[in-house]
Motif scaffolding. Structure first.
Motif, PDB file in Angstrom:
ATOM      1  N   ALA A 148       0.496  -1.143  -0.251  1.00 47.07           N
ATOM      2  CA  ALA A 148       0.068   0.403   0.241  1.00 47.07           C
ATOM      3  C   ALA A 148       1.074   0.860  -0.079  1.00 47.07           C
ATOM      4  CB  ALA A 148      -0.789  -0.163   1.077  1.00 47.07           C
ATOM      5  N   PHE A 149       2.186   1.050   0.287  1.00 48.09           N
ATOM      6  CA  PHE A 149       2.580   2.294   0.642  1.00 48.09           C
ATOM      7  C   PHE A 149       3.742   2.473  -0.959  1.00 48.09           C
ATOM      8  CE2 PHE A 149       3.285   0.477   4.990  1.00 48.09           C
ATOM      9  CZ  PHE A 149       2.499   1.661   5.466  1.00 48.09           C
ATOM     10  N   TYR A 150       3.816   1.633  -1.794  1.00 51.11           N
ATOM     11  CA  TYR A 150       4.130   1.931  -2.771  1.00 51.11           C
ATOM     12  C   TYR A 150       2.900   2.112  -3.966  1.00 51.11           C
ATOM     13  CZ  TYR A 150       8.006   0.043  -0.632  1.00 51.11           C
ATOM     14  OH  TYR A 150       9.628  -0.169   0.510  1.00 51.11           O
ATOM     15  N   LEU A 151       2.052   2.438  -4.106  1.00 48.19           N
ATOM     16  CA  LEU A 151       0.860   2.408  -4.765  1.00 48.19           C
ATOM     17  C   LEU A 151       0.684   3.826  -5.825  1.00 48.19           C
ATOM     18  CD1 LEU A 151      -2.295   0.042  -3.322  1.00 48.19           C
ATOM     19  CD2 LEU A 151      -0.613  -0.160  -5.447  1.00 48.19           C
ATOM     20  N   PRO A 152       1.008   4.772  -4.372  1.00 51.90           N
ATOM     21  CA  PRO A 152       0.895   5.878  -5.473  1.00 51.90           C
ATOM     22  C   PRO A 152       2.467   5.799  -6.656  1.00 51.90           C
ATOM     23  CG  PRO A 152       1.163   6.357  -3.033  1.00 51.90           C
ATOM     24  CD  PRO A 152       1.163   5.182  -3.105  1.00 51.90           C
ATOM     25  N   ALA A 153       3.429   5.206  -6.686  1.00 52.99           N
ATOM     26  CA  ALA A 153       4.153   5.431  -7.547  1.00 52.99           C
ATOM     27  C   ALA A 153       3.944   3.846  -9.376  1.00 52.99           C
ATOM     28  CB  ALA A 153       5.169   4.429  -7.505  1.00 52.99           C
ATOM     29  N   LEU A 154       2.651   3.345  -8.322  1.00 51.57           N
ATOM     30  CA  LEU A 154       2.749   3.101  -9.922  1.00 51.57           C
ATOM     31  C   LEU A 154       1.236   4.134 -10.462  1.00 51.57           C
ATOM     32  CD1 LEU A 154       1.341   0.363 -11.142  1.00 51.57           C
ATOM     33  CD2 LEU A 154      -0.264  -0.173  -9.866  1.00 51.57           C
ATOM     34  N   GLY A 155       0.465   4.772  -9.860  1.00 48.16           N
ATOM     35  CA  GLY A 155      -0.285   6.014  -9.917  1.00 48.16           C
ATOM     36  C   GLY A 155       0.486   7.095 -11.077  1.00 48.16           C
ATOM     37  N   GLU A 156       1.515   7.129 -10.780  1.00 47.94           N
ATOM     38  CA  GLU A 156       2.253   8.094 -10.785  1.00 47.94           C
ATOM     39  C   GLU A 156       2.432   7.665 -12.540  1.00 47.94           C
ATOM     40  OE1 GLU A 156       5.845   8.836  -8.989  1.00 47.94           O
ATOM     41  OE2 GLU A 156       4.874   9.745  -7.117  1.00 47.94           O
ATOM     42  N   GLY A 157       3.256   5.868 -12.612  1.00 44.03           N
ATOM     43  CA  GLY A 157       3.422   5.435 -13.931  1.00 44.03           C
ATOM     44  C   GLY A 157       1.576   5.490 -14.215  1.00 44.03           C
ATOM     45  N   MET A 158       1.057   5.047 -14.392  1.00 47.37           N
ATOM     46  CA  MET A 158      -0.512   5.239 -14.858  1.00 47.37           C
ATOM     47  C   MET A 158      -0.496   6.666 -15.565  1.00 47.37           C
ATOM     48  SD  MET A 158      -2.925   2.861 -13.016  1.00 47.37           S
ATOM     49  CE  MET A 158      -3.225   0.715 -12.729  1.00 47.37           C
TER      50      MET A 158
END
Length: 112
Positions: free
Chosen positions: A88-98
């Motif tokens: 859960a702490f790393y999911l904002p990076a997935l959003g940045e990639g999207m």
């Protein structure tokens, strides 16, 4: 930024091998190679998730649901022993990639 370009090159290779392997199979290998590269020689999980987010959005944009499912962060979940709270702490990076994938899609990396 160089890691994103590396992922774009890997994604271009997947599209190049379209005739030999189905998209979902090459996406699984792409995901695994990208995870190992980022863990061993790259910048880590944040760059891995940014690349996956970008590839996920481009796969959805091209209408390839199998490739999109293959580009979920399953190697990271296996590495974390299926502990979703750690992810859960790393999911904002997935959003940045999207978001980056959306910008690339709108900039012309799409079918017309």
């Amino acid at each position: 930024m160089l890691e994103v370009l590396g992922f774009l090159l890997l994604l271009a290779l997947v599209f190049r091998l379209k005739g030999r392997l189905p998209f979902w199979a090459s996406g699984i290998w792409l995901n695994l190679i990208w995870f190992v590269y980022q863990n061993e020689w790259g910048s880590g999980w944040l760059a891995y998730l940014r690349g996956l987010g970008m590839g996920f959005f481009l796969a959805v944009g091209y209408g390839q649901p199998g490739l999109a499912w293959a580009l979920t962060p399953w190697p990271l979940l296996l590495y974390l022993r299926l502990d979703v709270r750690e992810l859960a702490f790393y999911l904002p990076a997935l959003g940045e990639g999207m978001v980056l994938g959306a910008l690339l899609y709108l900039a012309g990396f799409r079918r017309r």
